[in-house]
Design an enzyme around this catalytic site. Sequence first.
Site, PDB file in Angstrom:
ATOM      1  N   THR A   1     -57.263  21.887 -42.577  1.00 41.32           N
ATOM      2  CA  THR A   1     -56.487  20.640 -42.712  1.00 41.32           C
ATOM      3  C   THR A   1     -56.483  20.140 -44.153  1.00 41.32           C
ATOM      4  O   THR A   1     -55.480  19.640 -44.645  1.00 41.32           O
ATOM      5  CB  THR A   1     -57.101  19.557 -41.803  1.00 41.32           C
TER       6      THR A   1
ATOM      7  N   SER B   1     -58.472  27.308 -39.469  1.00 39.65           N
ATOM      8  CA  SER B   1     -59.738  27.997 -39.177  1.00 39.65           C
ATOM      9  C   SER B   1     -59.805  28.531 -37.750  1.00 39.65           C
ATOM     10  O   SER B   1     -60.698  29.296 -37.411  1.00 39.65           O
ATOM     11  CB  SER B   1     -60.939  27.107 -39.490  1.00 39.65           C
TER      12      SER B   1
ATOM     13  N   THR C   1     -62.063  22.481 -40.196  1.00 42.24           N
ATOM     14  CA  THR C   1     -63.246  21.931 -39.514  1.00 42.24           C
ATOM     15  C   THR C   1     -63.501  22.580 -38.148  1.00 42.24           C
ATOM     16  O   THR C   1     -64.623  22.568 -37.661  1.00 42.24           O
ATOM     17  CB  THR C   1     -63.097  20.406 -39.310  1.00 42.24           C
ATOM     18  N   ASP C   2     -62.430  23.145 -37.556  1.00 41.48           N
ATOM     19  CA  ASP C   2     -62.582  23.601 -36.164  1.00 41.48           C
ATOM     20  C   ASP C   2     -63.656  24.679 -35.997  1.00 41.48           C
ATOM     21  O   ASP C   2     -64.381  24.685 -35.010  1.00 41.48           O
ATOM     22  CB  ASP C   2     -61.237  24.125 -35.629  1.00 41.48           C
TER      23      ASP C   2
HETATM   24  N1  ASP Z   1     -57.111  23.059 -37.257  1.00 42.86           N
HETATM   25  C1  ASP Z   1     -57.762  22.712 -38.511  1.00 42.86           C
HETATM   26  C2  ASP Z   1     -58.629  23.886 -38.948  1.00 42.86           C
HETATM   27  O1  ASP Z   1     -59.695  24.055 -38.447  1.00 42.86           O
HETATM   28  C3  ASP Z   1     -58.561  21.476 -38.347  1.00 42.86           C
HETATM   29  C4  ASP Z   1     -59.246  20.974 -39.613  1.00 42.86           C
HETATM   30  O2  ASP Z   1     -59.346  21.623 -40.631  1.00 42.86           O
HETATM   31  O3  ASP Z   1     -59.717  19.823 -39.561  1.00 42.86           O
HETATM   32  O4  ASP Z   1     -58.218  24.640 -39.776  1.00 42.86           O
END
Ligand code: ASP
Length: 328
Positions: free
Chosen positions: A12, A54, A85-86
Site C-alpha cells: 500500500t 504483498s 502489510t498483509d
Molecule cells: N494489500 C496490501 C499489501 O499487503 C496492504 C498493505 O500494504 O497495507 O500489499
Amino acid sequence: MKHILLITTGGTIASADSENGLAPALTSEQLLRHVPEVSRLCRVSTVGLYNLDSTNMRPEYWLEIARYIRKVYNDYDGFVITHGTDTMAYAAAMLYYLIQDSKKPIVLTGAQIPIEKRDTDARENLTDAVMYAADDGACGVHIIFGDKIIAATRARKTRTKSFNAFSSIDYPEIGFIRGEVKYYIRERVCGEVKFFDEIDSSVIVVKLIPGMSAEIFDFIADKYHAVIIESFGVGGLPYYDNDEFVQKIEKLINKGVRIIMTTQVPHEGSDMGVYQVGLRIKQKYEIPEAYDMTTEAVVAKVMWALPRSKSAGEFAKLFYTPVGNDII
Ligand code: ASP
C-alpha cells in the site's frame, strides 16, 4: 553520516489508485522523495526489488531479499524494506531466520494508506524506519509501524485498517518512537551476522474446525514436507467416533512429513500436556508444539529448519532451540 539502503517491494505504501483498485505503482526513488527530511540524519540509497501487493509475495522472494542484503551488506549501515502489510509479519519472521544476529539494523515497514494520499501514515512510518536504521542503538530484524518497534518473530497484523496495524504477540514491544527519539524497552541482542541461504517452503497450515474430517491429511501426506496444525485452546486432536486423526498423524509420520502443533487462540500459546486430547498425542509421537510462537514465526522457522534436519528428532530439536526471542 550513516548510509542506509531503502529496498522497496510494493505494498500500500507505494500504491496508487488504478481502475481496478489500489495497486503498487511508485518507484523506490519516488517513495524516498516523500520523506525529504531523512536526508538531515543519513544518506539513503534506494533499490526497487519488486512492486507487488504483498498478497503476491512468496518464499522465493524472501530468499532473494536476504541474498540481496547479503550481497551489499558491507556497503551500508542499515536496511529499510518497505513491504505490504498483509504478509509483512511472515516476511519479517523469515528474514529473522535468514539473517541472524545482524549488528546492522534491518527494518520492515509499510502503511495502511498510500504515501501519496493526504491522510497517510506512510510518511511517518518510513521516516521512523529510516531514522531507526540509522540509530547507533539499533540492530537485528524488526518491524516499525505506528510508532512501535516490534521483534520480527513476534509481529502480527491485528488490524486491517487502523494505523496501529501490528501487535507484538506475547512479547513486549522492543521500543517505541516519539518524534526523533527512540526509546528502547528491551535489550537488543546482536553479534556476528549469520546468513542462511536455503529454505523449504513445502509447508501448510491446517486450522481445525469442530467436526472436520481428517481426510485432508491424506492430501497433505502426498504433497507437503511439513504441516502446522492450528488446534483449539492449549492444543489437542479430536477423537470422534473412531481415531481417524491419530491414524492420519501416523500416516504423515511414516511418510516423513514433519508435524507441528500450535493453537488458533491469539494469545498465551499452546500447552499440549494439559488435557487428555493433547497429552495422548504428545506422549506417543515426537511432535513439537509451538508454545508462545506466532503462526507466522512457526511457518518461517519450519521452512528454515526443514533443510537443516534429517530426522524428526533433529527437526524437533532445532525447532525448540530458541533463535533470539522467538520461543520462550
Ligand atoms: N494489500 C496490501 C499489501 O499487503 C496492504 C498493505 O500494504 O497495507 O500489499
